[in-house]
Design an enzyme around this catalytic site. Structure first.
Site, PDB file in Angstrom:
ATOM      1  N   ASP A 139       0.828  -1.385   0.146  1.00  0.00           N
ATOM      2  CA  ASP A 139       0.043  -0.217   0.362  1.00  0.00           C
ATOM      3  C   ASP A 139       1.288   1.116  -0.273  1.00  0.00           C
ATOM      4  OD1 ASP A 139       0.768  -0.480   2.678  1.00  0.00           O
ATOM      5  OD2 ASP A 139      -0.611  -0.503   3.818  1.00  0.00           O
ATOM      6  N   HIS A 140       0.192   2.224   0.067  1.00  0.00           N
ATOM      7  CA  HIS A 140       1.311   3.667   0.263  1.00  0.00           C
ATOM      8  C   HIS A 140       1.898   3.760   1.645  1.00  0.00           C
ATOM      9  CE1 HIS A 140      -2.078   3.877   2.522  1.00  0.00           C
ATOM     10  NE2 HIS A 140      -1.523   5.239   3.696  1.00  0.00           N
ATOM     11  N   CYS A 161       3.337  -2.688   4.076  1.00  0.00           N
ATOM     12  CA  CYS A 161       2.581  -2.329   4.134  1.00  0.00           C
ATOM     13  C   CYS A 161       3.064  -1.583   4.900  1.00  0.00           C
ATOM     14  CB  CYS A 161       0.654  -3.006   4.816  1.00  0.00           C
ATOM     15  SG  CYS A 161       0.977  -4.036   5.936  1.00  0.00           S
ATOM     16  N   GLY A 162       2.232  -0.945   6.620  1.00  0.00           N
ATOM     17  CA  GLY A 162       3.160  -0.147   7.651  1.00  0.00           C
ATOM     18  C   GLY A 162       3.269  -1.676   8.174  1.00  0.00           C
ATOM     19  N   GLY A 210       2.520  -4.592   8.109  1.00  0.00           N
ATOM     20  CA  GLY A 210       2.645  -5.757   7.285  1.00  0.00           C
ATOM     21  C   GLY A 210       1.811  -6.794   8.483  1.00  0.00           C
ATOM     22  N   ILE A 211       0.760  -6.111   9.409  1.00  0.00           N
ATOM     23  CA  ILE A 211      -0.244  -6.825   9.573  1.00  0.00           C
ATOM     24  C   ILE A 211      -1.822  -6.905   8.793  1.00  0.00           C
ATOM     25  CG2 ILE A 211      -2.071  -6.619  11.596  1.00  0.00           C
ATOM     26  CD1 ILE A 211       0.191  -5.180  14.008  1.00  0.00           C
ATOM     27  N   GLY A 212      -2.117  -5.840   8.329  1.00  0.00           N
ATOM     28  CA  GLY A 212      -3.278  -5.653   7.666  1.00  0.00           C
ATOM     29  C   GLY A 212      -3.062  -6.627   6.520  1.00  0.00           C
ATOM     30  N   MET A 213      -1.804  -6.520   5.731  1.00  0.00           N
ATOM     31  CA  MET A 213      -1.507  -7.079   4.884  1.00  0.00           C
ATOM     32  C   MET A 213      -1.759  -8.731   4.799  1.00  0.00           C
ATOM     33  SD  MET A 213      -1.308  -5.779   1.832  1.00  0.00           S
ATOM     34  CE  MET A 213      -0.352  -4.767   0.694  1.00  0.00           C
ATOM     35  N   HIS A 262       8.744 -24.548   8.603  1.00  0.00           N
ATOM     36  CA  HIS A 262       8.315 -25.156   8.900  1.00  0.00           C
ATOM     37  C   HIS A 262       7.151 -25.126   9.023  1.00  0.00           C
ATOM     38  CE1 HIS A 262      10.409 -25.876  13.353  1.00  0.00           C
ATOM     39  NE2 HIS A 262      11.111 -25.792  12.286  1.00  0.00           N
ATOM     40  N   ARG A 302       6.789 -33.680   9.565  1.00  0.00           N
ATOM     41  CA  ARG A 302       5.626 -33.797  10.601  1.00  0.00           C
ATOM     42  C   ARG A 302       5.394 -32.335  11.021  1.00  0.00           C
ATOM     43  NH1 ARG A 302      10.619 -32.143  12.541  1.00  0.00           N
ATOM     44  NH2 ARG A 302      11.232 -30.068  14.309  1.00  0.00           N
TER      45      ARG A 302
HETATM   46  C1  RB5 Z   1      -1.572   2.890   6.283  1.00  0.00           C
HETATM   47  O1  RB5 Z   1      -1.824   4.002   7.087  1.00  0.00           O
HETATM   48  C2  RB5 Z   1      -2.019   1.599   7.948  1.00  0.00           C
HETATM   49  O2  RB5 Z   1      -2.847   1.372   8.504  1.00  0.00           O
HETATM   50  C3  RB5 Z   1      -1.459   0.040   6.729  1.00  0.00           C
HETATM   51  O3  RB5 Z   1      -0.254   0.596   6.176  1.00  0.00           O
HETATM   52  C4  RB5 Z   1      -1.008  -0.869   7.611  1.00  0.00           C
HETATM   53  O4  RB5 Z   1      -0.010  -1.465   8.888  1.00  0.00           O
HETATM   54  C5  RB5 Z   1      -2.319  -1.944   8.069  1.00  0.00           C
HETATM   55  O5  RB5 Z   1      -2.232  -2.859   9.305  1.00  0.00           O
END
Ligand code: RB5
Length: 322
Positions: free
Chosen positions: A182-183, A239-240, A242-245, A272, A306
């Site tokens: 993303d941005h 992303c900022g 990595g969690i959202g992605m 693994h 395994r």
């Molecule tokens: C964007 O501000 C941010 O929320 C996004 O890049 C990311 O961190 C989402 O998990």
């Protein structure tokens, strides 16, 4: 005279086969270049002869006498002195690159070097039947028939203490990578792309294309879907955090996205979890660490065994069959 070393694990089966077949081939085609092969292993009991089946098959089918073969451990000295290192598997390559990063530019898998096609590993026949050894020998022989043309494409530069192999046509192990951000991840993605290009990976940038605010699931989906439908082998998403992605990508069937901000996890998740998408947060890691994570993650293999059973359970959960 150029020298190449074939590398396997114990230096009693695959790599001696490759060495002896190569030297016979080059002997019969002297016009093709001045090369000589040796072989070594990553985990060697020194002084072993070629395994019984290796010896038998080479003698019976190739008229090659392997009785002079004595196993040897790969060493830094050996790596330094050879022009090219061809490993039997990606795991061998990864181990060598991790231990001797300064020689990484001359280390390739045999299959990656020769055919640039999928199916990167020559599987270990050790402990298997004569038939399996025969197949391994045929597989290696097939690679060797086109190796010389590839060798001649290489340009040698004497870069001081170690020779450097360069080949503009070489495209890594032809692993195809889909990448997106993303941005917030845009700038780090650009750095990762530079790295992929340098390493010869084939990749597709699925956006975003600038720092204007966008929604990460749009790009997470593109990349995850490309991996899910096997158009691409692996995906990288930034992303900022990595969690959202990772959340978005993991909603796509068949995708195992791993959020990694350290090298240990990057390695472990390939070994693994057989993760097929890597996600990272540009606001969490710096460029240096991110590139190291990418390098390790792309170089590591799934260990199976395994771990496969556990991945099967993840698939069952995904299909609602658990
Ligand atoms: C964007 O501000 C941010 O929320 C996004 O890049 C990311 O961190 C989402 O998990």
């Amino acid at each position: 005279m150029h020298r190449l070393v074939f590398v396997c694990t114990g230096n009693t089966c695959r790599s001696p086969m490759a060495e002896l077949l190569f030297n016979k081939f080059i002997d019969q085609h002297k016009d093709l270049g001045d090369w000589q092969a040796i072989s070594a292993g990553l985990s060697v009991t020194p002084g072993q002869t070629a395994s019984r089946n290796t010896h038998k098959i080479l003698a019976e089918e190739e008229n090659i006498d392997s009785s002079n073969h004595i196993s040897q451990q790969i060493t830094e000295g050996l790596l330094k002195e050879v022009d090219l290192v061809l490993t039997m598997t990606r795991q061998h390559k990864g181990i060598l690159e991790d231990k001797y990063p300064e020689y990484a530019n001359k280390i390739y898998t045999l299959k990656g070097f020769v055919s640039l096609e999928k199916g990167y590993d020559i599987i270990d026949p050790y402990g298997h039947s004569e038939e399996v050894y025969r197949k391994t020998k045929e597989e290696i022989k097939e690679q060797l028939s086109s190796i010389v043309g590839k060798l001649n494409q290489f340009i040698y530069e004497d870069a001081g203490k170690s020779k450097t192999l360069t080949n503009n046509n070489y495209r890594g192990d032809t692993m195809k990578i889909a990448i997106g951000s993303d941005h917030a991840g845009f700038e780090l993605k650009k750095e990762i792309i530079k790295y992929l290009e340098k390493q010869g990976y084939e990749y597709k940038d699925m956006g975003t294309d600038n720092c204007d605010s966008v929604d990460y699931p749009d790009f997470g989906y593109q990349v995850a879907n490309a991996v899910s439908n096997e158009e691409y082998d692996k995906g990288i998403l930034v992303c900022g955090t990595g969690i959202g992605m990772s959340i978005a990508a993991n909603k796509v069937s068949g995708v195992r996205a791993a959020l990694c901000h350290d090298v240990f996890s990057a390695k472990a998740t390939r070994n693994h979890n057989n993760s097929n998408v890597l996600t990272m947060g540009s606001r969490v890691v710096g460029i240096g660490l991110a590139l190291e994570i990418v390098r390790v993650w792309l170089g590591e293999d799934f260990e199976g065994g395994r771990h496969q059973k556990r991945i099967n359970k993840i698939s069952e959960i995904e299909r609602g069959e658990y």
